[in-house]
Design an enzyme around this catalytic site. Structure first.
Site, PDB file in Angstrom:
ATOM      1  N   GLY A  42       0.814  -1.223   0.000  1.00  0.00           N
ATOM      2  CA  GLY A  42       0.000   0.000   0.000  1.00  0.00           C
ATOM      3  C   GLY A  42       0.841   1.263   0.000  1.00  0.00           C
ATOM      4  O   GLY A  42       0.696   2.127  -0.880  1.00  0.00           O
ATOM      5  N   ASP A  91      10.470   9.314  10.183  1.00  0.00           N
ATOM      6  CA  ASP A  91       9.410  10.112  10.789  1.00  0.00           C
ATOM      7  C   ASP A  91       8.055   9.429  10.735  1.00  0.00           C
ATOM      8  O   ASP A  91       7.182   9.684  11.573  1.00  0.00           O
ATOM      9  CB  ASP A  91       9.358  11.506  10.124  1.00  0.00           C
ATOM     10  CG  ASP A  91       9.006  12.573  11.139  1.00  0.00           C
ATOM     11  OD1 ASP A  91       8.109  12.336  11.968  1.00  0.00           O
ATOM     12  OD2 ASP A  91       9.636  13.647  11.140  1.00  0.00           O
ATOM     13  N   LYS A 104       9.077   0.002  11.480  1.00  0.00           N
ATOM     14  CA  LYS A 104       9.451   0.363  12.861  1.00  0.00           C
ATOM     15  C   LYS A 104      10.477  -0.589  13.482  1.00  0.00           C
ATOM     16  O   LYS A 104      10.976  -0.349  14.573  1.00  0.00           O
ATOM     17  CB  LYS A 104       8.193   0.358  13.751  1.00  0.00           C
ATOM     18  CG  LYS A 104       7.264   1.523  13.486  1.00  0.00           C
ATOM     19  CD  LYS A 104       6.121   1.560  14.455  1.00  0.00           C
ATOM     20  CE  LYS A 104       4.962   0.684  14.068  1.00  0.00           C
ATOM     21  NZ  LYS A 104       4.245   1.013  12.850  1.00  0.00           N
ATOM     22  N   LYS A 134       5.632   2.341  19.114  1.00  0.00           N
ATOM     23  CA  LYS A 134       5.749   3.776  18.797  1.00  0.00           C
ATOM     24  C   LYS A 134       6.192   4.553  20.032  1.00  0.00           C
ATOM     25  O   LYS A 134       7.007   5.479  19.949  1.00  0.00           O
ATOM     26  CB  LYS A 134       4.413   4.308  18.289  1.00  0.00           C
ATOM     27  CG  LYS A 134       4.043   3.732  16.937  1.00  0.00           C
ATOM     28  CD  LYS A 134       2.676   4.187  16.504  1.00  0.00           C
ATOM     29  CE  LYS A 134       2.293   3.548  15.187  1.00  0.00           C
ATOM     30  NZ  LYS A 134       0.900   3.746  14.845  1.00  0.00           N
ATOM     31  N   GLU A 142      -4.460  -3.578  10.877  1.00  0.00           N
ATOM     32  CA  GLU A 142      -3.534  -4.554  10.292  1.00  0.00           C
ATOM     33  C   GLU A 142      -4.386  -5.669   9.688  1.00  0.00           C
ATOM     34  O   GLU A 142      -5.567  -5.801  10.038  1.00  0.00           O
ATOM     35  CB  GLU A 142      -2.659  -5.161  11.398  1.00  0.00           C
ATOM     36  CG  GLU A 142      -1.700  -4.193  12.068  1.00  0.00           C
ATOM     37  CD  GLU A 142      -0.623  -3.700  11.136  1.00  0.00           C
ATOM     38  OE1 GLU A 142      -0.058  -4.518  10.398  1.00  0.00           O
ATOM     39  OE2 GLU A 142      -0.360  -2.483  11.137  1.00  0.00           O
ATOM     40  N   ALA A 148      11.795  -2.900  -5.471  1.00  0.00           N
ATOM     41  CA  ALA A 148      11.881  -4.316  -5.087  1.00  0.00           C
ATOM     42  C   ALA A 148      10.740  -4.722  -4.181  1.00  0.00           C
ATOM     43  O   ALA A 148      10.197  -3.901  -3.440  1.00  0.00           O
ATOM     44  CB  ALA A 148      13.208  -4.560  -4.363  1.00  0.00           C
ATOM     45  N   THR A 183       8.605  -1.883   3.944  1.00  0.00           N
ATOM     46  CA  THR A 183       8.162  -3.228   4.321  1.00  0.00           C
ATOM     47  C   THR A 183       7.980  -3.247   5.838  1.00  0.00           C
ATOM     48  O   THR A 183       8.198  -2.241   6.508  1.00  0.00           O
ATOM     49  CB  THR A 183       9.229  -4.286   3.975  1.00  0.00           C
ATOM     50  OG1 THR A 183      10.313  -4.146   4.905  1.00  0.00           O
ATOM     51  CG2 THR A 183       9.769  -4.125   2.575  1.00  0.00           C
TER      52      THR A 183
END
Ligand code: ADP
Ligand code: ASP
Ligand code: MG
Length: 820
Positions: free
Chosen positions: A475, A606, A579, A682, A667, A504, A555
């Site tokens: 996405g 960011d 992350k 986070k 998710e 890729a 990814t």
């Protein structure tokens, strides 16, 4: 009349010999021609290698065979295509040449060295055979040809391996040949004869010079140099694919370009044709109709004030420091007169009299000779320590820019040096040509390609460039590519070139160092068979150094996140929406940052918090300007913001989750959102950013799900079972409502740095109260922002905002901020 010189690639095989013969025939129709030929491609290098191998006592059988085969194959393939071709006669000539060569090689083997006169004789055999073959083709086509033997006619002054030509004497000799008017002329390039009548050569690449000499001796109206590129470019087109073709340049500019390394012309070529005012055309043998570049007295091209960026490799720099030397001028004179007696090319000189220091550059191959000469010359001074031992730095390159009247264009010099500093390249010495037509910098060999690409980019294209390798085309990744496509023109107007060099996913890697066309990248990607590995990306930039390469990770892959420091150490910036790297152990967290500082690269993430909201950048700015976080409260999950907003409106937990899933806010398995782990990650990143050295396990998490629900991998079963929690949440929501509060899923960093993720009931005065519908909010209570916190609020999920966040990080890799 017109002279035509054909280089090695123009004569690489039978097809090209015949093609060149056609070009010559076309010219002969209109005027008399003088033809100068090089050896077929590879031949001179092969002959040089055969000598080197023999000296080292290595076997030369295969090199010898390969070289002979180049010629035999040309004969075999020309024979059926050219009537009256004297195949057998030429075969004998070639065989005899190689018998002779073998004899010479035996001699070198016995001696253990190769005298320069033999060396010269061997390395020019290709030129002689080229002339024999072309003569046969042209004679077979009934053209009248006189062959000029350059050993007898061109008087060479200098050494066996690097002679200049005496034009006046050579002209006399040619005139005395009384070549019939209706004859065309054919001559081997690269060769001349010294006063004793011995064969000498004109330095590597010297056939261009032969062409200029023959043009002068024959008073030609034009000299044409036919090669493998369309003309003279603003930089070597083989190294800088977007180099621009120059339609015309002056003799002075051409001289400067070739002197500083534009290999398309031998540096001595221009002097004779400029002296006799003979216009020179550089043409592409494969495209005879293309215009080429015209070199003449007056440059008509005004488009480019800088004519070119050039480079010379394999240079050595001598520093001679004489604190005890009284008369610096005398010392300098002695240095240069002793070296020049040996015919060594001093490419560049810089001097600092206050320091009693002189530095100069020479070809690296001459280091031993120069050291020997200088040690002899300054024997006493060295012994008495009036001079320090010579400091010699090898493996250097010289990058130069050539432009007319640089004195009045200080911005060009400024751009040159800012380009080098942009590319992080150290300059060891600088010299401005006395004619003020060039400026040169001495750098390390290993930096040269990056240097010329960056300097060329900044002088001829946009000021800034980004070369992207995007990994992950789900996405966010594919939205990012759409944004790139839409913004390319906008950025170009702001002097930024955005190039996508790699795309890729976990299986496939599409690479195009010139830039992938974004309009239909998908169709190229689908056809691509190259399996994805990170090593392939690193190897690609080793082979083809880039100016500002950036890895973008879109990814959620853990293994890929462990490659960031590796990428950085190979010269990439890293921008990530993933992350994982920032939430693994602190050791790796620190390793990436150390690498980024060491290699002067950026690591930007960011979008790890609040998607497109500028969280990290703002936070870093605050901390850098002396602010201190006191405590933090925030809604950090778009999906949980949405779900808790729905709960407030009386919708059940399972229904709210279903709704969030439907609009793509969760998710793939909503269990991952409800477990609170994503929010905890986070929060960990934020806490680390403000300086708390904690791990994920140090964060207290209130999991929304009981153990029974936590381990259900199947999405449908999970969604069904979630209903079991509806009533519990219903009660909690109602209880909060009675108190005038709403439930929010909150991340907290308290005054002591303890971190917690939990359901909190908040009242109207809390900045988190009104935040729902997928929005995020981050309230920073800090030394500067209290009692009212600094609040950042906005959508914290969704492909568009996240991709835009990655895009802004990407633009932060540029040294200058994007202008408006
Ligand atoms: P030839 O065999 O025809 O003499 P060379 O290989 O000696 O050809 O010279 C042509 C090559 O010069 C080109 O293929 C190109 O790579 C190189 N070159 C270096 N600088 C320039 C430049 N500024 N413009 C054009 N070609 C250049
Ligand atoms: N064949 C010679 C060389 O390769 C001369 C030339 O091509 O100009 O150096
Ligand atoms: Mg050449």
């Amino acid at each position: 009349m017109r002279t035509l010189k054909f280089g090695g690639t123009s004569l690489a095989n039978a097809e090209r010999f015949l093609h060149v013969a056609n070009i010559i025939e076309n010219k002969i129709k209109y005027e008399k021609v003088g033809i100068i030929l090089s050896a077929p491609a590879k031949v001179t290098n092969n002959l040089v290698n055969i000598i080197k191998k023999t000296i080292k006592n290595d076997n030369t059988e295969s090199s010898m065979h390969e070289t002979k085969h180049i010629f035999l194959k040309i004969l075999e393939q020309v024979n059926p295509l050219q009537n009256n071709f004297p195949y057998e006669k030429l075969k004998t000539i070639i065989n005899n040449e190689f018998i002779e060569l073998k004899k010479n090689i035996c001699g070198i083997n016995l001696l253990g060295q190769c005298p320069d006169n033999i060396y010269a004789k061997i390395i020019c055999r290709g030129e002689i055979l080229s002339v024999a073959i072309m003569n046969a083709i042209l004679q077979a086509r009934n053209h009248k040809i006189t062959i000029i033997n350059p050993v007898k006619t061109l008087l060479g002054i200098g050494t066996y391996l690097d002679s200049k030509i005496d034009i006046i004497e050579s002209t006399k000799r040619i005139e005395s040949m009384n070549i019939p008017k209706n004859h065309n002329i054919l001559m081997s390039g690269f060769i001349a004869g010294n006063k004793k009548g011995e064969l000498v050569v004109l330095g590597r690449n010297g056939s261009d010079y032969s062409a200029a000499i023959l043009s002068s001796c024959l008073h030609a109206d034009y000299c044409e140099i036919w090669t493998d590129v369309d003309g003279i470019y603003t930089c070597d087109p083989k190294q800088v694919p977007d180099a621009k073709l120059l339609t015309s340049i002056s003799y002075q500019e051409a001289m400067e370009l070739s002197y500083f390394g534009a290999k398309v012309l031998h540096p001595r070529t221009i002097e004779p044709i400029a002296k006799f005012n003979i216009p020179c055309l550089i043409k592409n043998t494969s495209k005879p109709d293309a215009k080429g570049t015209l070199i003449c007295a007056q440059n008509k091209e005004k488009k480019h004030s800088v004519k070119g960026v050039t480079y010379l490799n394999d240079i050595a720099m001598f520093h001679i420091i004489g604190p005890g030397m009284k008369d610096m001028m005398k010392m300098i004179a002695r240095v240069f007169s002793s070296i020049s007696r040996d015919n060594i090319w001093i490419i560049l000189i810089t001097q600092s009299s206050s320091e009693h220091r002189i530095s100069f550059c020479i070809p690296q191959k001459d280091v031993v000779r120069v050291e020997y000469i200088l040690k002899n010359e300054f024997y006493l001074e060295l012994k008495n320590r009036l001079l320090k031992p010579f400091n010699i730095i090898k493996k250097l390159s010289i990058v130069s820019i050539v432009s007319t009247n640089m004195k009045n264009k200080p911005h060009i010099t400024a751009s040159f040096f800012s380009a080098l500093s942009y590319a992080n390249i150290n300059t060891l010495a600088v010299a401005q040509g006395s004619s003020e037509n060039s400026i040169s910098a001495v750098i390390k060999n290993s930096n040269v390609i990056t240097a010329i690409r960056t300097v060329h980019q900044i002088l001829f294209n946009s000021n800034q460039i980004i070369e992207v390798f995007l990994i992950g085309i789900g996405g966010i990744g594919s939205t990012l590519l759409q944004q790139f496509y839409r913004q390319k023109k906008w950025l170009k107007e702001k002097q930024i070139d955005l190039k996508i060099c790699g795309i890729a996913n976990s299986k496939t890697l599409l690479i195009n160092m010139k830039g992938i066309k974004l309009k239909n990248w998908n169709s190229y990607f689908e056809k691509e068979k190259n399996f994805f590995t990170t090593t392939k990306i690193i190897n690609a930039i080793k082979k083809h150094p880039l100016i500002n390469p950036v890895i973008i990770d879109c990814t959620a892959d853990t293994l890929l996140s462990y490659q960031y420091s590796h990428f950085i150490s190979h010269g990439f910036h890293v921008v990530t929406a993933n992350k994982k790297a920032n939430t693994t152990d602190l050791t790796y967290y620190k390793k990436i940052r150390t690498a980024a500082i060491q290699f002067k690269k950026k690591f930007l993430y960011d979008t790890n918090i609040g998607a497109g909201l500028p969280v990290i950048d703002n936070l870093q700015n605050l901390l850098n300007s002396g602010d201190k976080l006191i405590h933090f409260r925030g809604i950090l999950s778009g999906s949980l913001s949405f779900i808790f907003g729905q709960l407030e409106e009386g919708i059940t937990l399972s229904q709210a989750t279903e709704n969030a899933k439907e609009i793509g806010f969760t998710e793939p398995n909503p269990r991952d959102d409800l477990s609170g782990i994503d929010v905890a990650r986070k929060l960990l990143i934020l806490a680390r950013e403000v300086g708390y050295q904690i791990e994920l396990k140090d964060i207290k998490i209130e999991n929304l799900l009981p153990d029974t629900l936590q381990n259900i991998p199947d999405i449908k079963t999970f969604m069904r079972k979630l209903k079991e929690l509806d009533s519990i949440f219903d009660i909690r929501v109602k209880k909060a409502k009675i108190e005038g509060k709403v439930l929010r899923f909150v991340g907290i960093i308290n005054k002591t740095g303890q971190c917690e993720v939990k359901i909190d009931s908040v009242d109207k005065n809390d900045p988190l109260y009104n935040v729902k519908n997928g929005e995020n909010v981050l309230a920073f209570y800090s030394k500067y922002y209290q009692p009212i916190p600094l609040v950042l609020r906005g959508y914290g999920a969704g492909n568009n905002v996240t991709a835009a966040g990655v895009f802004s990080d990407l633009l932060r890799t540029l040294p200058c901020k994007v202008g408006v």
